[in-house]
Design a protein around this motif. Structure first.
Motif, PDB file in Angstrom:
ATOM      1  N   THR A   1       0.557  -1.577   0.186  1.00  0.00           N
ATOM      2  CA  THR A   1       0.366   0.245  -0.470  1.00  0.00           C
ATOM      3  C   THR A   1       0.681   1.425   0.177  1.00  0.00           C
ATOM      4  O   THR A   1       2.313   1.896   0.256  1.00  0.00           O
ATOM      5  N   TYR A   2       0.494   2.566  -0.628  1.00  0.00           N
ATOM      6  CA  TYR A   2       1.363   3.448  -0.466  1.00  0.00           C
ATOM      7  C   TYR A   2       0.278   4.739  -0.026  1.00  0.00           C
ATOM      8  O   TYR A   2      -1.102   4.955   0.021  1.00  0.00           O
ATOM      9  N   ARG A   3       1.504   5.169   0.219  1.00  0.00           N
ATOM     10  CA  ARG A   3       0.638   6.956   0.763  1.00  0.00           C
ATOM     11  C   ARG A   3       1.232   8.258  -0.059  1.00  0.00           C
ATOM     12  O   ARG A   3       2.647   8.180   0.088  1.00  0.00           O
ATOM     13  N   PHE A   4       0.451   8.679  -0.723  1.00  0.00           N
ATOM     14  CA  PHE A   4       1.677  10.139  -1.737  1.00  0.00           C
ATOM     15  C   PHE A   4       2.083  11.573  -1.341  1.00  0.00           C
ATOM     16  O   PHE A   4       1.022  11.535  -1.097  1.00  0.00           O
ATOM     17  N   HIS A   5       2.528  11.980  -1.810  1.00  0.00           N
ATOM     18  CA  HIS A   5       2.790  13.421  -1.711  1.00  0.00           C
ATOM     19  C   HIS A   5       3.114  13.647  -3.141  1.00  0.00           C
ATOM     20  O   HIS A   5       4.552  14.155  -3.492  1.00  0.00           O
ATOM     21  N   LEU A   6       2.093  14.562  -3.878  1.00  0.00           N
ATOM     22  CA  LEU A   6       2.367  14.817  -5.210  1.00  0.00           C
ATOM     23  C   LEU A   6       2.207  15.731  -5.550  1.00  0.00           C
ATOM     24  O   LEU A   6       2.442  16.022  -6.519  1.00  0.00           O
ATOM     25  N   GLY A   7       1.298  16.994  -5.495  1.00  0.00           N
ATOM     26  CA  GLY A   7       1.031  17.907  -5.166  1.00  0.00           C
ATOM     27  C   GLY A   7       2.127  18.771  -5.415  1.00  0.00           C
ATOM     28  O   GLY A   7       3.375  18.859  -4.561  1.00  0.00           O
ATOM     29  N   ASP A   8       1.849  19.728  -6.733  1.00  0.00           N
ATOM     30  CA  ASP A   8       3.042  21.035  -6.887  1.00  0.00           C
ATOM     31  C   ASP A   8       4.336  20.172  -7.158  1.00  0.00           C
ATOM     32  O   ASP A   8       5.334  20.419  -6.589  1.00  0.00           O
ATOM     33  N   THR A   9       5.101  18.936  -7.548  1.00  0.00           N
ATOM     34  CA  THR A   9       5.628  18.642  -7.726  1.00  0.00           C
ATOM     35  C   THR A   9       6.859  18.663  -9.664  1.00  0.00           C
ATOM     36  O   THR A   9       5.703  18.622  -9.731  1.00  0.00           O
ATOM     37  N   ALA A  10       7.601  18.222 -10.140  1.00  0.00           N
ATOM     38  CA  ALA A  10       7.837  18.126 -11.009  1.00  0.00           C
ATOM     39  C   ALA A  10       7.132  16.419 -11.859  1.00  0.00           C
ATOM     40  O   ALA A  10       7.574  16.682 -13.135  1.00  0.00           O
ATOM     41  N   THR A  11       7.155  15.859 -10.438  1.00  0.00           N
ATOM     42  CA  THR A  11       6.845  14.618 -11.406  1.00  0.00           C
ATOM     43  C   THR A  11       6.177  14.313 -12.166  1.00  0.00           C
ATOM     44  O   THR A  11       6.202  14.184 -13.142  1.00  0.00           O
ATOM     45  N   PHE A  12       5.275  15.343 -12.141  1.00  0.00           N
ATOM     46  CA  PHE A  12       3.329  15.933 -13.157  1.00  0.00           C
ATOM     47  C   PHE A  12       3.803  17.122 -13.615  1.00  0.00           C
ATOM     48  O   PHE A  12       2.397  17.087 -14.768  1.00  0.00           O
ATOM     49  N   ALA A  13       4.926  17.655 -14.295  1.00  0.00           N
ATOM     50  CA  ALA A  13       4.811  18.561 -15.087  1.00  0.00           C
ATOM     51  C   ALA A  13       5.834  17.710 -16.099  1.00  0.00           C
ATOM     52  O   ALA A  13       6.753  18.067 -16.601  1.00  0.00           O
ATOM     53  N   LEU A  14       5.084  17.234 -17.055  1.00  0.00           N
ATOM     54  CA  LEU A  14       5.826  16.267 -18.111  1.00  0.00           C
ATOM     55  C   LEU A  14       5.291  17.102 -18.899  1.00  0.00           C
ATOM     56  O   LEU A  14       4.254  17.783 -19.288  1.00  0.00           O
ATOM     57  N   PRO A  15       6.586  17.325 -20.611  1.00  0.00           N
ATOM     58  CA  PRO A  15       7.286  17.861 -20.921  1.00  0.00           C
ATOM     59  C   PRO A  15       5.455  17.064 -22.758  1.00  0.00           C
ATOM     60  O   PRO A  15       5.773  16.168 -22.614  1.00  0.00           O
ATOM     61  N   ASP A  16       5.065  18.246 -23.476  1.00  0.00           N
ATOM     62  CA  ASP A  16       3.789  16.843 -24.369  1.00  0.00           C
ATOM     63  C   ASP A  16       5.058  16.885 -25.525  1.00  0.00           C
ATOM     64  O   ASP A  16       5.739  17.472 -26.426  1.00  0.00           O
ATOM     65  N   ARG A  17       5.210  15.176 -25.510  1.00  0.00           N
ATOM     66  CA  ARG A  17       5.833  15.146 -26.565  1.00  0.00           C
ATOM     67  C   ARG A  17       4.874  14.110 -27.445  1.00  0.00           C
ATOM     68  O   ARG A  17       5.270  13.088 -28.091  1.00  0.00           O
ATOM     69  N   SER A  18       3.655  14.624 -28.141  1.00  0.00           N
ATOM     70  CA  SER A  18       3.142  13.368 -28.512  1.00  0.00           C
ATOM     71  C   SER A  18       3.239  13.863 -30.331  1.00  0.00           C
ATOM     72  O   SER A  18       2.914  12.531 -30.937  1.00  0.00           O
ATOM     73  N   ALA A  19       3.850  14.328 -30.828  1.00  0.00           N
ATOM     74  CA  ALA A  19       4.811  14.725 -32.238  1.00  0.00           C
ATOM     75  C   ALA A  19       5.614  13.649 -32.586  1.00  0.00           C
ATOM     76  O   ALA A  19       5.798  13.076 -33.303  1.00  0.00           O
ATOM     77  N   ASP A  20       5.752  13.234 -31.323  1.00  0.00           N
ATOM     78  CA  ASP A  20       7.017  11.901 -31.265  1.00  0.00           C
ATOM     79  C   ASP A  20       6.529  10.202 -31.806  1.00  0.00           C
ATOM     80  O   ASP A  20       7.348  10.401 -31.789  1.00  0.00           O
ATOM     81  N   ALA A  21       5.540  10.097 -30.904  1.00  0.00           N
ATOM     82  CA  ALA A  21       5.064   9.147 -30.551  1.00  0.00           C
ATOM     83  C   ALA A  21       5.324   8.395 -32.201  1.00  0.00           C
ATOM     84  O   ALA A  21       5.497   7.579 -31.985  1.00  0.00           O
ATOM     85  N   GLY A  22       4.750   8.517 -33.319  1.00  0.00           N
ATOM     86  CA  GLY A  22       5.161   8.388 -34.643  1.00  0.00           C
ATOM     87  C   GLY A  22       6.246   7.611 -34.522  1.00  0.00           C
ATOM     88  O   GLY A  22       6.581   6.709 -35.494  1.00  0.00           O
ATOM     89  N   ARG A  23       7.883   8.066 -33.521  1.00  0.00           N
ATOM     90  CA  ARG A  23       8.704   7.478 -34.290  1.00  0.00           C
ATOM     91  C   ARG A  23       9.094   6.504 -33.326  1.00  0.00           C
ATOM     92  O   ARG A  23      10.114   5.904 -33.823  1.00  0.00           O
ATOM     93  N   PHE A  24       8.235   6.019 -32.633  1.00  0.00           N
ATOM     94  CA  PHE A  24       8.776   4.715 -31.855  1.00  0.00           C
ATOM     95  C   PHE A  24       7.917   3.053 -32.135  1.00  0.00           C
ATOM     96  O   PHE A  24       6.352   3.967 -32.377  1.00  0.00           O
ATOM     97  N   GLY A  25       8.033   2.700 -31.645  1.00  0.00           N
ATOM     98  CA  GLY A  25       7.750   0.902 -31.608  1.00  0.00           C
ATOM     99  C   GLY A  25       5.960   0.498 -30.893  1.00  0.00           C
ATOM    100  O   GLY A  25       5.064   0.063 -31.808  1.00  0.00           O
ATOM    101  N   ALA A  26       6.177   1.612 -30.027  1.00  0.00           N
ATOM    102  CA  ALA A  26       5.603   1.456 -29.126  1.00  0.00           C
ATOM    103  C   ALA A  26       5.825   2.016 -27.564  1.00  0.00           C
ATOM    104  O   ALA A  26       6.758   2.786 -27.731  1.00  0.00           O
ATOM    105  N   VAL A  27       4.390   2.891 -27.460  1.00  0.00           N
ATOM    106  CA  VAL A  27       3.981   3.038 -26.107  1.00  0.00           C
ATOM    107  C   VAL A  27       3.740   2.703 -25.523  1.00  0.00           C
ATOM    108  O   VAL A  27       2.457   3.042 -25.393  1.00  0.00           O
TER     109      VAL A  27
END
Length: 312
Positions: A107-133
């Protein structure tokens, strides 16, 4: 380890893109539950590291904090051979997950708010370069990452193989209704779904896990159900289910075993079929056995790889 050489390895398949969270797990130090040790984690990051150690060439899209934990995560990922050129380093701290391993799982308890962990850059334009996502885990349900994950998943579903491990988490900080909706949407987009029996009960509580798997597979997906010590079963459209037992090991730690199983599946698919997911019975069994060996090595404390990596 399963001998997969007779199935004809594919040389240099297109690499995989792994999208989601890299965070720090605070786990008990040995038998003393009052003392915690920080170790790198996050389901997608675990999958990326496992895939790299198995001979793959994964790229990871995540947000790495500007603190000491973020630097440690960067060293861990690059040390395994994970490409971080598509990741970001926002000026924010790293998310924490406090793990409580127990007799019936973790089981887990999380400390998530205002963190870099969920500030993901949008790389959706790169998805087609990969065999699997690959997507799944907290990044799929925690904003602002969840919107980026959804956008990338849609792009991946149009251009290649989208692999989803819902890895359902429950915490007071998460909206249970919206989280389930988002994960169901990802499963609907996916070509490959790997889920535990607990995941499936949480996503579709009115159906048995096996029934949920057969429904997903009946729509053309490769679906794998994991049951911990009871092994794993794969479901393929219009074919009998294939099951393998869990590898017998002296269990040291089960944290990350499911992620290692997923890494094994992806490594096998990339190396042996070039990301083709319409598998024969023998291919399905070989994939499951390889993934089970990968997970067993983690439970035994041997690291995120089986006896030897696949050559990819």
């Amino acid at each position: 380890m399963t001998d997969t050489s007779s199935l004809g390895p594919v040389r240099a398949p297109r690499p995989a893109l792994v999208l989601g969270e890299a965070l720090v797990d605070l786990v008990p130090a040995g038998d003393d539950a009052s003392v915690r040790v920080a170790q790198p984690g996050g389901a997608p990051a675990n999958v990326a590291v496992g895939l790299a150690r198995l001979g793959g060439r994964p790229s990871f899209v995540g947000g790495l904090g500007d603190d000491a934990f973020g630097s440690r995560l960067e060293t861990w990922l690059t040390g395994a051979g994970v490409d971080l050129s598509l990741s970001a380093r926002p000026p924010l701290p790293t998310a924490l997950a406090v793990a409580d391993p127990g007799e019936h799982g973790n089981t887990y308890r999380f400390h998530l708010g205002d963190t870099a962990t969920f500030a993901l850059p949008d790389r959706s334009a790169d998805a087609g370069r990969f065999g699997a996502v690959y997507v799944g885990g907290l990044g799929a349900v925690v904003e602002p990452a969840a919107d980026v994950v959804a956008t990338t998943a849609r792009a991946a579903a149009r251009s290649g193989v989208l692999a989803v491990d819902p890895n359902v988490r429950e915490d007071r900080t998460l909206d249970p209704v919206r989280s389930v909706e988002r994960l169901r949407e990802l499963c609907a987009l996916a070509r490959v779904v790997k889920a535990s029996d607990e995941d499936l009960v949480r996503l579709w509580p009115d159906a048995e896990p096996e029934a949920s798997c057969r429904r997903l597979a009946g729509q053309g997906r490769l679906v794998v159900l994991t049951r911990g010590a009871r092994g794993a079963t794969a479901y393929v459209q219009d074919a009998p289910a294939v099951s393998v037992p869990a590898r017998p090991v002296r269990v040291v730690n089960t944290i990350g075993a499911g992620d290692a199983f997923m890494a094994g599946m992806l490594a096998w698919l990339g190396a042996q079929t070039g990301w083709r997911t319409e598998l024969s019975g023998p291919e399905t069994r070989a994939m499951l056995e390889y993934a089970a060996a990968t997970a067993a090595s983690v439970c035994a404390g041997a690291g995120t790889e089986p006896t030897a990596p696949l050559g990819v």
